[in-house]
Each structure stands twice: as C-alpha cells, then as structure tokens.
Design an enzyme around this catalytic site. Sequence first.
Site, mmCIF file in Angstrom:
data_model
loop_
_atom_site.group_PDB
_atom_site.id
_atom_site.type_symbol
_atom_site.label_atom_id
_atom_site.label_comp_id
_atom_site.label_asym_id
_atom_site.label_seq_id
_atom_site.Cartn_x
_atom_site.Cartn_y
_atom_site.Cartn_z
ATOM 1 C CB ALA A 63 51.860 11.647 -64.071
ATOM 2 C CB THR B 160 49.472 18.202 -59.665
ATOM 3 O OG1 THR B 160 48.949 18.548 -58.610
ATOM 4 C CG2 THR B 160 47.955 17.541 -60.353
ATOM 5 N N GLY B 161 49.770 16.405 -57.073
ATOM 6 C CA GLY B 161 48.521 15.567 -56.501
ATOM 7 C C GLY B 161 49.385 13.899 -56.507
ATOM 8 N N GLY C 182 48.049 12.027 -58.113
ATOM 9 C CA GLY C 182 49.315 11.489 -59.730
ATOM 10 C C GLY C 182 51.067 11.776 -59.213
ATOM 11 C CE1 TYR D 16 35.334 12.897 -58.306
ATOM 12 C CE2 TYR D 16 34.763 12.106 -56.570
ATOM 13 C CZ TYR D 16 35.619 11.767 -57.016
ATOM 14 O OH TYR D 16 36.646 11.440 -56.503
#
Length: 316
Positions: A46, A48-49, A51, A199
């Site tokens: 949470a 960054t981005g 989150g 990924y």
Amino acid sequence: MFWFPLLLSLPFILFLVTPKIRKMLSCGVCTSNVQLSGKVAIVTGANTGIGKETAKDLARRGARVYLACRDMQKGELVASEIQATTGNSQVLVRKLDLADTKSIRAFAEGFLAEEKYLHILINNAGVMMCPYSKTADGFEMHFGVNHLGHFLLTHLLLEKLKESGPSRVVNVSSLAHHLGRIHFHNLHGEKFYSGGLAYCHSKLANILFTKELARRLKGSRVTTYSVHPGTVHSELIRHSTALKWLWQLFFFFIKTPQQGAQTSLYCAVTEGIEGLSGSHFSDCQLAWVSSQAGNETIARRLWDVSCDLLGLPMDW
C-alpha cells in the site's frame, strides 16, 4: 511545410486529450457509496501505486486501514499523506515482507494481537519480471511473493475474517494470467525460467487460489474475488527496461493508479456481489478467465502443493 506547425503542437494536443483517452479506456468505476466506519482493512503493497490509491479510498470511507509494506519509511510517508488527504487518522503502517514467511507470520501475529476484527483483506502487492531470484524460503520470487506469500497471509488471518463476517478477500491478478501455466515440476524455475512468464504463472495462481478458497468458504460469511486492474502506470515495471519504454511511448493508453484501483474497490465494498464469490472481475464487471484458470483439478492440486510448501494443513 503545412504539417510542421501540427507536429510542433502534437505534444500539446496529447496533453489535452490524454485524460479523455484514459477515461474512455478505463470504463470501470466503483460507484458504491458504502461507508466503512468501524470496519478494519488490510492492503498489502500500500505504499505505492494501486495499493496506495485503494488504501486512500478505504480510509476516505472511514475504515481503519493497515498499510502492509516492506518499506516502512515509504509506508509512513504514505500514511501521513492519506491521513492529511482524508482526515482519517486511523491509517497504520506495519512491516510485511512477502518474500519471507517469518515476516508474514510476524505481521499476522502482531495484527491479531492488535485487532478484534478484519473485514477486508486486499492482497495487492506483487513483483513483475524481476531477474531470477528466490525468496528467503527458497521459492522462486514471483511464485513466492505473488502467490505463496498471500496464500500464507490469508491462511493466518482467515479465522479473524470468519469471526468478523461478512468480510471479503480481494486478490489482485492480471490479464497476463492467460499466458500462465502451473508447471508443478518447475514451480521454482530451476529447470527453465522466464521473468515475463513467471509473472503470468503467478497471476494464474492468484485466480486459482481465489476460486478454490471460495469453494472451501461456501456457506461462510467470507467471500473472495480476483481482479484485473488494467494496464496501470506504477512501479511494478521497474525491472523491465522494455516495458518502461513502452509505457512512456503509449502513456495515454495507460491507467492512472487511481483508475487501476477501481475494480479492487468495487469487489471490496459493493453490495450484492456475495453470490459471485470466486469470480474474476475487470473494469468493475465480471471478466473471462482462461481455461487453465477455470480448471478445478489444477486449483485443488495447487492448493495442496502450496500447503505442503508452507507446512500448512490442507483442509484449512
């Protein structure tokens, strides 16, 4: 030349139309007005981005929000920012390194000692296309962080989620799961490895976990959903020079983190979707998954293998 003035004005034109293009491409918006006063939420990754934007929205709705971050310094800065923006002082930062099961257990133990309830768990953190490496416990990094880390965290917090019901678990996956396969003979990439495909495999695992968890929780007051946030401008691409270049080139097609957070929020707060537990969402609506993602046999086998790797009982 008649086209020269047009060429010079192109950057300005793109600047003007980019917000409109982004809005057109990100058709999903969480329109729920549900307030979360008295509710407790955890958002991993949470600081960054997506989150960060998810946590900010939950805090704006009045929830007590835990930012589960590996980087405590960044986490504290974001917590202060969210508190100032939302007026909600109940935004807390706790250390969580999903690449280390000891850290995951320590986070869960601390949280359970602090809180009586947990209503929303958003498994958002992840790594993407990183060079071949392993977690502290010897798991391939994508599989270990994106899947096994959240698998263990959810296990450790599940009883609290049940006690607090109705509650929800939201797993952030990706459209990239369509390219994923669960190679049970090569889960840790020791026989062959591709950062991009690793990924994809881990994002497939997120969906399989969501579906199997929903099956096992049927009849309880805990529901679970997987989401594709869209192509979002975030730090997730930091390991790929090619993607950084492409993101710059096609920036006007890329969602902002706030737009990318909408589907996670939709699944976390929207009323009336309890009957869709185990489903996959994109742009705040049901989305198709690959045949692999819908395979119950693979989902159950992945569950058992994950439990074995983490030393967990298979019937939790």
